[in-house]
Design a protein around this motif. Sequence first.
Motif, PDB file in Angstrom:
ATOM      1  N   ASP A  20       0.823  -1.214   0.000  1.00 16.83           N
ATOM      2  CA  ASP A  20       0.000   0.000   0.000  1.00 16.83           C
ATOM      3  C   ASP A  20       0.857   1.264   0.000  1.00 16.83           C
ATOM      4  N   LYS A  21       1.913   1.268   0.788  1.00 13.77           N
ATOM      5  CA  LYS A  21       2.828   2.416   0.831  1.00 13.77           C
ATOM      6  C   LYS A  21       3.490   2.620  -0.533  1.00 13.77           C
ATOM      7  N   TRP A  22       3.907   1.533  -1.167  1.00 10.50           N
ATOM      8  CA  TRP A  22       4.549   1.595  -2.477  1.00 10.50           C
ATOM      9  C   TRP A  22       3.586   2.141  -3.534  1.00 10.50           C
ATOM     10  N   MET A  23       2.328   1.674  -3.515  1.00 16.08           N
ATOM     11  CA  MET A  23       1.335   2.144  -4.484  1.00 16.08           C
ATOM     12  C   MET A  23       1.134   3.659  -4.388  1.00 16.08           C
ATOM     13  N   ILE A  24       1.022   4.156  -3.176  1.00 15.51           N
ATOM     14  CA  ILE A  24       0.845   5.595  -2.977  1.00 15.51           C
ATOM     15  C   ILE A  24       2.077   6.345  -3.476  1.00 15.51           C
ATOM     16  N   TRP A  25       3.262   5.847  -3.113  1.00 13.42           N
ATOM     17  CA  TRP A  25       4.516   6.472  -3.544  1.00 13.42           C
ATOM     18  C   TRP A  25       4.626   6.484  -5.062  1.00 13.42           C
ATOM     19  N   MET A  26       4.308   5.359  -5.698  1.00 15.75           N
ATOM     20  CA  MET A  26       4.401   5.278  -7.161  1.00 15.75           C
ATOM     21  C   MET A  26       3.471   6.285  -7.833  1.00 15.75           C
ATOM     22  N   GLN A  27       2.211   6.299  -7.438  1.00 12.97           N
ATOM     23  CA  GLN A  27       1.218   7.100  -8.134  1.00 12.97           C
ATOM     24  C   GLN A  27       1.296   8.592  -7.829  1.00 12.97           C
ATOM     25  N   HIS A  28       1.735   8.923  -6.630  1.00 18.82           N
ATOM     26  CA  HIS A  28       1.716  10.338  -6.227  1.00 18.82           C
ATOM     27  C   HIS A  28       3.091  10.994  -6.199  1.00 18.82           C
ATOM     28  N   LYS A  29       4.163  10.182  -6.269  1.00 23.42           N
ATOM     29  CA  LYS A  29       5.492  10.773  -6.212  1.00 23.42           C
ATOM     30  C   LYS A  29       6.384  10.309  -7.364  1.00 23.42           C
ATOM     31  N   HIS A  30       6.634   8.987  -7.432  1.00 22.42           N
ATOM     32  CA  HIS A  30       7.636   8.493  -8.377  1.00 22.42           C
ATOM     33  C   HIS A  30       7.241   8.696  -9.848  1.00 22.42           C
ATOM     34  N   ILE A  31       6.072   8.238 -10.248  1.00 23.77           N
ATOM     35  CA  ILE A  31       5.670   8.406 -11.649  1.00 23.77           C
ATOM     36  C   ILE A  31       5.611   9.893 -12.024  1.00 23.77           C
ATOM     37  N   PRO A  32       5.005  10.761 -11.199  1.00 27.27           N
ATOM     38  CA  PRO A  32       5.050  12.192 -11.547  1.00 27.27           C
ATOM     39  C   PRO A  32       6.477  12.737 -11.678  1.00 27.27           C
ATOM     40  N   GLU A  33       7.403  12.278 -10.827  1.00 26.89           N
ATOM     41  CA  GLU A  33       8.790  12.738 -10.937  1.00 26.89           C
ATOM     42  C   GLU A  33       9.451  12.221 -12.213  1.00 26.89           C
ATOM     43  N   MET A  34       9.143  10.982 -12.583  1.00 25.91           N
ATOM     44  CA  MET A  34       9.676  10.442 -13.842  1.00 25.91           C
ATOM     45  C   MET A  34       9.198  11.292 -15.022  1.00 25.91           C
ATOM     46  N   LEU A  35       7.932  11.620 -15.048  1.00 26.85           N
ATOM     47  CA  LEU A  35       7.403  12.435 -16.138  1.00 26.85           C
ATOM     48  C   LEU A  35       7.958  13.857 -16.097  1.00 26.85           C
ATOM     49  N   ALA A  36       8.193  14.372 -14.896  1.00 23.61           N
ATOM     50  CA  ALA A  36       8.701  15.741 -14.742  1.00 23.61           C
ATOM     51  C   ALA A  36      10.144  15.903 -15.215  1.00 23.61           C
ATOM     52  N   CYS A  37      10.886  14.798 -15.318  1.00 23.08           N
ATOM     53  CA  CYS A  37      12.279  14.921 -15.767  1.00 23.08           C
ATOM     54  C   CYS A  37      12.359  15.338 -17.233  1.00 23.08           C
ATOM     55  N   GLY A  38      11.234  15.274 -17.945  1.00 24.49           N
ATOM     56  CA  GLY A  38      11.185  15.772 -19.312  1.00 24.49           C
ATOM     57  C   GLY A  38      11.635  14.790 -20.382  1.00 24.49           C
ATOM     58  N   LYS A  39      11.918  13.553 -20.003  1.00 20.54           N
ATOM     59  CA  LYS A  39      12.396  12.575 -20.983  1.00 20.54           C
ATOM     60  C   LYS A  39      11.285  11.658 -21.497  1.00 20.54           C
ATOM     61  N   PHE A  40      10.145  11.632 -20.802  1.00 17.61           N
ATOM     62  CA  PHE A  40       9.075  10.704 -21.150  1.00 17.61           C
ATOM     63  C   PHE A  40       7.806  11.449 -21.545  1.00 17.61           C
ATOM     64  N   ILE A  41       7.097  10.875 -22.508  1.00 18.45           N
ATOM     65  CA  ILE A  41       5.876  11.469 -23.043  1.00 18.45           C
ATOM     66  C   ILE A  41       4.668  11.060 -22.207  1.00 18.45           C
ATOM     67  N   SER A  42       4.676   9.794 -21.760  1.00 14.28           N
ATOM     68  CA  SER A  42       3.534   9.271 -21.016  1.00 14.28           C
ATOM     69  C   SER A  42       3.983   8.081 -20.179  1.00 14.28           C
ATOM     70  N   ALA A  43       3.099   7.661 -19.274  1.00 12.07           N
ATOM     71  CA  ALA A  43       3.360   6.476 -18.454  1.00 12.07           C
ATOM     72  C   ALA A  43       2.071   5.682 -18.323  1.00 12.07           C
ATOM     73  N   ARG A  44       2.205   4.383 -18.359  1.00 16.82           N
ATOM     74  CA  ARG A  44       1.071   3.477 -18.137  1.00 16.82           C
ATOM     75  C   ARG A  44       1.470   2.540 -16.994  1.00 16.82           C
ATOM     76  N   PHE A  45       0.602   2.448 -15.987  1.00 16.09           N
ATOM     77  CA  PHE A  45       0.856   1.653 -14.782  1.00 16.09           C
ATOM     78  C   PHE A  45      -0.131   0.494 -14.788  1.00 16.09           C
ATOM     79  N   VAL A  46       0.368  -0.740 -14.890  1.00 14.09           N
ATOM     80  CA  VAL A  46      -0.504  -1.909 -15.002  1.00 14.09           C
ATOM     81  C   VAL A  46      -0.073  -2.998 -14.028  1.00 14.09           C
ATOM     82  N   ARG A  47      -1.032  -3.816 -13.638  1.00 13.82           N
ATOM     83  CA  ARG A  47      -0.747  -4.980 -12.802  1.00 13.82           C
ATOM     84  C   ARG A  47      -0.502  -6.174 -13.715  1.00 13.82           C
ATOM     85  N   VAL A  48       0.521  -6.962 -13.395  1.00 16.55           N
ATOM     86  CA  VAL A  48       0.819  -8.184 -14.129  1.00 16.55           C
ATOM     87  C   VAL A  48      -0.013  -9.300 -13.505  1.00 16.55           C
ATOM     88  N   LEU A  49      -0.812  -9.966 -14.325  1.00 16.25           N
ATOM     89  CA  LEU A  49      -1.751 -10.966 -13.820  1.00 16.25           C
ATOM     90  C   LEU A  49      -1.108 -12.349 -13.781  1.00 16.25           C
TER      91      LEU A  49
END
Length: 103
Positions: free
Chosen positions: A16-45
């Motif tokens: 749960d802590k990781w999910m919050i960190w990924m969605q609210h901090k890490h992915i936004p920071e990855m996109l903010a670095c200016g190297k990526f156009i988009s991100a898709r976050f999926v669960r592997v079944l």
Amino acid sequence: MIIYNVTTNIHESVHDKWMIWMQHKHIPEMLACGKFISARFVRVLVEEEMGGVTYSIQYTTDSKETLDRYYLEDAPALREEGEKLFGDKMLTFRTELQVISDH
């Protein structure tokens, strides 16, 4: 077009802590670095023998050169925080994918 795919197995005890960190901090920071156009976050079944839950985050970028700049300029700092927060509760591997065509 290049997809930088990051697959992570996360232990249930920090999930749960990781999910919050990924969605609210890490992915936004990855996109903010200016190297990526988009991100898709999926669960592997899949059921992992080792346990945990597995996810894939697919970051789209315009070229291999841009991805290489990410590795040099941004990756060390962006990876460090996750390692500090989740340590051995997080197993990650990365794959570079070249888009051939979309249908």
